[in-house]
Scaffold this motif. Structure first.
Motif, PDB file in Angstrom:
ATOM      1  N   VAL A 122      -0.448  53.095  30.852  1.00  0.00           N
ATOM      2  CA  VAL A 122       0.227  51.845  30.526  1.00  0.00           C
ATOM      3  C   VAL A 122      -0.228  50.690  31.407  1.00  0.00           C
ATOM      4  CG1 VAL A 122       2.272  53.035  29.680  1.00  0.00           C
ATOM      5  CG2 VAL A 122       2.210  52.290  32.056  1.00  0.00           C
ATOM      6  N   LEU A 123      -1.161  50.942  32.329  1.00  0.00           N
ATOM      7  CA  LEU A 123      -1.699  49.834  33.126  1.00  0.00           C
ATOM      8  C   LEU A 123      -2.578  48.919  32.291  1.00  0.00           C
ATOM      9  CD1 LEU A 123      -2.640  51.676  36.454  1.00  0.00           C
ATOM     10  CD2 LEU A 123      -0.643  50.249  36.008  1.00  0.00           C
ATOM     11  N   LYS A 170       0.823  45.425  30.236  1.00  0.00           N
ATOM     12  CA  LYS A 170       1.651  46.617  30.079  1.00  0.00           C
ATOM     13  C   LYS A 170       2.362  46.618  28.729  1.00  0.00           C
ATOM     14  CE  LYS A 170       2.528  47.416  35.000  1.00  0.00           C
ATOM     15  NZ  LYS A 170       3.545  47.519  36.063  1.00  0.00           N
ATOM     16  N   GLY A 230       9.861  48.991  28.649  1.00  0.00           N
ATOM     17  CA  GLY A 230       9.131  47.933  29.352  1.00  0.00           C
ATOM     18  C   GLY A 230       9.706  46.563  29.084  1.00  0.00           C
TER      19      GLY A 230
END
Length: 331
Positions: free
Chosen positions: A133-134, A210, A226
């Protein structure tokens, strides 16, 4: 084992600290079963003088300790405070570093550490999901390099990375095509000319990367979490944003977070594919998003949070009074 230390008797003071560290580390890792006392002695001897040694010495110490599971944790973490090229051996191989240590290092030291850690052969599911997810291409490539480990992936990440890339590229292609033909595309009604204002550009940072990465995953819960963390919303309130019939609330949330138009289009297209079916839909999306006002978007998000807080307060007294009522009846 005492030979390296005896050689220090005639050593020049300028290089003494470097040779002490080299001798102590090499002697420790050469032992087949070092005791806890010996590990403590190594830490007490080496830890205070590490800052005064040469980078080459610290690199050598990291390489020597990289395969040992018995070296002190504090000493390993101290060496991992150095540049990525100095402590790369530890980041790649050290069994002392657990997933929580590696995540903490990435958060504090950045993408250079993430790109090295992604090449580890013992990456667990949680660390793997965190790396993916970076939103960094080289990190994702390293994570997926070992195809034999794919079955251990979280179900949300287990999709073929080629499919994820194709989905991202399809949205980008639609956006590029629209931008090339934007002046001749037919719109449902004439669009007003944009008004030049002194409005500052929204900030852009790692948040957008992200959100974009999680939007392209099979499991929507990663993106919902997120988005909730970005604005301090509850998971349920963030989930309702994706359940709307139109992307209006999602556009507001992304704009309030400083997500630029191109990334906002990709994210919205992942959840509302209707916006990429026709050029007129893309035109409408671009026009609406670029006309949003940052302060107003942030105000709407604050209103959502206030509504949540109000609902919690209304429910709180009723719930909290129940035990008291039961206690009174019992007395």
């Amino acid at each position: 084992m005492t030979a390296p230390f005896r050689a220090l008797e005639n050593t020049h003071s300028q290089s003494r600290k470097d040779q002490i560290v080299t001798a102590a580390v090499s002697s420790f890792v050469a032992r087949t079963r070092p005791t806890k006392l010996e590990a403590n002695l190594l830490e007490d001897l080496v830890l205070p003088i590490i800052p005064y040694t040469e980078p080459a010495t610290r690199r050598l110490a990291a390489a020597c300790m990289s395969h040992s599971a018995l070296v002190p944790h504090r000493l390993v973490m101290r060496l991992c405070e150095e540049e990525a090229e100095t402590c790369a051996a530890l980041l790649l191989c050290s069994p002392v570093l657990k997933d929580e240590d590696l995540v903490s290092l990435i958060e504090r030291r950045g993408m250079a550490f993430a790109r090295v850690i992604a090449r580890r052969t013992d990456i667990g599911g949680k660390l793997r999901n965190f790396l993916l997810v970076l939103g960094d291409e080289s990190v994702a490539t390293a994570v997926f390099a070992d195809k034999t480990s794919l079955p251990a992936l979280h179900p949300a990440i287990a999709a073929n990375p080629v499919e994820i890339s194709e989905k991202l590229e399809a949205a980008r292609s639609a956006l590029r095509e629209m931008m090339r033909g934007k002046t001749v595309a037919a719109a449902p009604e004439p669009l007003p000319a944009p008004v030049e204002t002194a409005k500052p550009k929204p900030e852009y940072g790692n948040t957008a990367a992200k959100l974009r990465a999680t939007a392209l995953l099979a499991d929507d819960s990663f993106f919902i979490t997120g988005l909730a963390d970005t604005h301090g919303l509850t998971f349920e309130r963030s989930r309702r944003i994706l359940q709307r019939s139109a992307p209006s609330e999602l556009m507001t949330a992304l704009h309030a977070a400083g997500v630029l138009t191109a990334d906002a289009f990709i994210i919205c297209a992942a959840f509302f594919p209707v916006i990429v079916r026709e050029k007129t839909e893309i035109t409408l999306f671009l026009t609406r998003y670029e006309k949003l006002v940052r302060e107003q978007s942030q105000g709407n998000v604050r209103q959502w949070k206030a509504e949540e807080a109000s609902a919690t307060l209304r429910a709180g007294p009723a719930n909290s009074s129940m035990p008291e009522t039961a206690a009174l009846k019992a007395s």
